[in-house]
Write a protein that holds these residues in place. Sequence first.
Motif, mmCIF file in Angstrom:
data_model
loop_
_atom_site.group_PDB
_atom_site.id
_atom_site.type_symbol
_atom_site.label_atom_id
_atom_site.label_comp_id
_atom_site.label_asym_id
_atom_site.label_seq_id
_atom_site.Cartn_x
_atom_site.Cartn_y
_atom_site.Cartn_z
ATOM 1 N N ARG A 174 0.852 -1.181 0.000
ATOM 2 C CA ARG A 174 0.000 0.000 0.000
ATOM 3 C C ARG A 174 0.895 1.241 0.000
ATOM 4 N NH1 ARG A 174 -4.213 3.300 -0.875
ATOM 5 N NH2 ARG A 174 -5.308 3.966 0.969
ATOM 6 N N LEU A 175 0.857 2.003 -1.079
ATOM 7 C CA LEU A 175 1.692 3.203 -1.187
ATOM 8 C C LEU A 175 1.068 4.387 -0.457
ATOM 9 C CD1 LEU A 175 2.588 3.197 -5.003
ATOM 10 C CD2 LEU A 175 3.939 2.269 -3.104
ATOM 11 N N ASP A 176 1.935 5.278 0.049
ATOM 12 C CA ASP A 176 1.531 6.635 0.415
ATOM 13 C C ASP A 176 0.385 6.692 1.430
ATOM 14 O OD1 ASP A 176 1.643 9.389 0.282
ATOM 15 O OD2 ASP A 176 0.254 9.518 -1.408
ATOM 16 N N THR A 234 -7.163 2.492 4.330
ATOM 17 C CA THR A 234 -6.017 1.583 4.424
ATOM 18 C C THR A 234 -6.363 0.347 5.251
ATOM 19 O OG1 THR A 234 -4.417 3.357 4.097
ATOM 20 C CG2 THR A 234 -3.597 1.386 5.183
ATOM 21 N N THR A 235 -7.134 0.533 6.319
ATOM 22 C CA THR A 235 -7.590 -0.628 7.096
ATOM 23 C C THR A 235 -8.403 -1.571 6.209
ATOM 24 O OG1 THR A 235 -7.629 0.693 9.113
ATOM 25 C CG2 THR A 235 -8.896 -1.358 9.138
ATOM 26 N N HIS A 236 -9.284 -1.005 5.402
ATOM 27 C CA HIS A 236 -10.080 -1.843 4.490
ATOM 28 C C HIS A 236 -9.176 -2.552 3.473
ATOM 29 C CE1 HIS A 236 -14.422 -0.283 5.195
ATOM 30 N NE2 HIS A 236 -13.688 -0.004 6.249
ATOM 31 N N VAL A 237 -8.154 -1.855 2.992
ATOM 32 C CA VAL A 237 -7.197 -2.497 2.066
ATOM 33 C C VAL A 237 -6.540 -3.702 2.744
ATOM 34 C CG1 VAL A 237 -4.931 -2.198 0.957
ATOM 35 C CG2 VAL A 237 -6.718 -0.481 0.612
ATOM 36 N N CYS A 238 -6.106 -3.499 3.987
ATOM 37 C CA CYS A 238 -5.419 -4.590 4.712
ATOM 38 C C CYS A 238 -6.350 -5.780 4.937
ATOM 39 C CB CYS A 238 -4.924 -4.094 6.072
ATOM 40 S SG CYS A 238 -3.677 -2.799 5.973
ATOM 41 N N GLY A 259 -7.013 -13.706 0.430
ATOM 42 C CA GLY A 259 -5.960 -14.690 0.195
ATOM 43 C C GLY A 259 -4.532 -14.194 0.104
ATOM 44 N N ALA A 260 -4.281 -12.890 0.260
ATOM 45 C CA ALA A 260 -2.888 -12.436 0.328
ATOM 46 C C ALA A 260 -2.292 -12.910 1.648
ATOM 47 C CB ALA A 260 -2.815 -10.915 0.219
ATOM 48 N N SER A 261 -0.948 -13.046 1.684
ATOM 49 C CA SER A 261 -0.360 -13.511 2.944
ATOM 50 C C SER A 261 0.208 -12.364 3.776
ATOM 51 C CB SER A 261 0.700 -14.584 2.698
ATOM 52 O OG SER A 261 1.518 -14.255 1.623
ATOM 53 N N LYS A 262 0.379 -11.190 3.152
ATOM 54 C CA LYS A 262 1.009 -10.090 3.893
ATOM 55 C C LYS A 262 0.658 -8.765 3.232
ATOM 56 C CE LYS A 262 5.661 -8.946 5.586
ATOM 57 N NZ LYS A 262 7.021 -9.482 5.669
ATOM 58 N N VAL A 263 0.534 -7.724 4.043
ATOM 59 C CA VAL A 263 0.432 -6.370 3.501
ATOM 60 C C VAL A 263 1.597 -5.560 4.040
ATOM 61 C CG1 VAL A 263 -1.079 -5.417 5.309
ATOM 62 C CG2 VAL A 263 -1.148 -4.436 3.027
ATOM 63 N N ILE A 264 2.168 -4.728 3.179
ATOM 64 C CA ILE A 264 3.255 -3.838 3.572
ATOM 65 C C ILE A 264 2.763 -2.407 3.368
ATOM 66 C CG2 ILE A 264 5.620 -3.104 3.117
ATOM 67 C CD1 ILE A 264 4.549 -6.465 1.785
ATOM 68 N N LEU A 265 2.796 -1.616 4.449
ATOM 69 C CA LEU A 265 2.385 -0.222 4.344
ATOM 70 C C LEU A 265 3.599 0.648 4.067
ATOM 71 C CD1 LEU A 265 -0.085 0.157 7.350
ATOM 72 C CD2 LEU A 265 -0.549 -0.631 5.027
ATOM 73 N N SER A 266 3.390 1.669 3.235
ATOM 74 C CA SER A 266 4.400 2.695 3.037
ATOM 75 C C SER A 266 3.737 4.054 3.297
ATOM 76 C CB SER A 266 4.960 2.587 1.616
ATOM 77 O OG SER A 266 6.150 3.328 1.522
ATOM 78 N N ILE A 312 1.406 -8.049 8.719
ATOM 79 C CA ILE A 312 1.452 -6.659 8.298
ATOM 80 C C ILE A 312 2.807 -6.082 8.678
ATOM 81 C CG2 ILE A 312 0.226 -5.932 10.421
ATOM 82 C CD1 ILE A 312 -0.963 -3.634 8.621
ATOM 83 N N ASP A 313 3.354 -5.281 7.757
ATOM 84 C CA ASP A 313 4.687 -4.729 7.981
ATOM 85 C C ASP A 313 4.726 -3.308 7.423
ATOM 86 O OD1 ASP A 313 7.284 -4.805 8.870
ATOM 87 O OD2 ASP A 313 7.773 -6.663 7.813
ATOM 88 N N TYR A 314 5.787 -2.607 7.723
ATOM 89 C CA TYR A 314 5.964 -1.243 7.225
ATOM 90 C C TYR A 314 7.286 -1.145 6.488
ATOM 91 C CZ TYR A 314 6.874 3.764 7.131
ATOM 92 O OH TYR A 314 7.181 5.037 6.710
ATOM 93 N N CYS A 315 7.327 -0.405 5.382
ATOM 94 C CA CYS A 315 8.624 -0.081 4.767
ATOM 95 C C CYS A 315 8.662 1.397 4.438
ATOM 96 C CB CYS A 315 8.898 -0.938 3.537
ATOM 97 S SG CYS A 315 8.098 -0.405 2.033
ATOM 98 N N LYS A 316 9.777 2.017 4.725
ATOM 99 C CA LYS A 316 9.914 3.455 4.493
ATOM 100 C C LYS A 316 10.129 3.731 2.999
ATOM 101 C CE LYS A 316 12.257 7.432 6.584
ATOM 102 N NZ LYS A 316 11.040 8.009 7.185
#
Lengths: 184, 184
Positions: free
Chosen positions: B7-9, B19-23, B30-37, B61-65
Amino acid sequence: MKVNVLRLDHRRVRDARITTHVCLTARAFGASKVILSGDQDKKIMENVRDVVKRWGGNFEIDYCKRWDKFIDEWKRNGGEVIHLTMYGEAVQNITGIIRESTKDKLVVVGGSRVPSKVYQESDWNVSVTNQPHSEVAALSIFLHTLFDGKEYEIDFKNSELKIIPTAHGKKVLTKYKNSEIDDQ
Amino acid sequence: MKVNVLRLDHRRVRDARITTHVCLTARAFGASKVILSGDQDKKIMENVRDVVKRWGGNFEIDYCKRWDKFIDEWKRNGGEVIHLTMYGEAVQNITGIIRESTKDKLVVVGGSRVPSKVYQESDWNVSVTNQPHSEVAALSIFLHTLFDGKEYEIDFKNSELKIIPTAHGKKVLTKYKNSEIDDQ
């Protein structure tokens, strides 16, 4: 078969973006009208009408104060009511049966707390997975399943803008310029 | 084939609910992970982990800068990148081709302004209709099309709660009580 969407319990500040997504999803996936209940919200109605003006088609948006009377009247006029809820019968099992009737359909999309009257008075309570996710996702999947992919063929007439699908970049036709823009 | 969602931006206040709804949609479909940016947002990450705890499965769920480095690394590791955009190739035409490769997939879901690098570096830019609607709807339809309905059969293991689909009302099994609750 006409499909309208009733959005329950809209709250002006908290729900502004989700309700906007519900409205635009209803339009993009072939519903002809969305009816908002809860707070009156002129800004959302203006935004949605602005999208219709630019992107075409005849999608309408309206407000009703008393959703319960609206449902009663829909049924009195011979329409059917489908409530999207994570507790309902599985979309993949029940939609074929729902599609057999050509009666007009009202798809009810709840807010945070849905009164039991909605569960009881709906002809069908339909779940899109039994997991918590999003009324926007549920609405898109339900309409996609109901229309069986035919919603992809909708021609949104009288648009100012039209996208030409492309592998990399953006291609948009504008009504006035009648030329391609490629800005990526 | 592992499917992750980037998930960008994300903007902390404005995008919290979308974003919560996206996650949650990523998880339910069926996705195994979401990464927030974008903005770091501990509250969303806690909320999503709480849903996983109660509703089961191994979703992360994870975060990447630096989303750009994340995409580069994904590709270096042999994964493919799919960007959902209203300008892309039609989901109903392209997903069969995407599905032919069993490589891991990163589904990129944009914010308000997506840099052209995303369009250029994605293996596929995919549109779910060419109309404006919702990244939540686009994600659910893309995953549903990619998994071809098999996402409905996912067993979310070790859940505290489980819904029994029902025509009218609510039926929930709880792990601890191991009995039916019918509260509508």
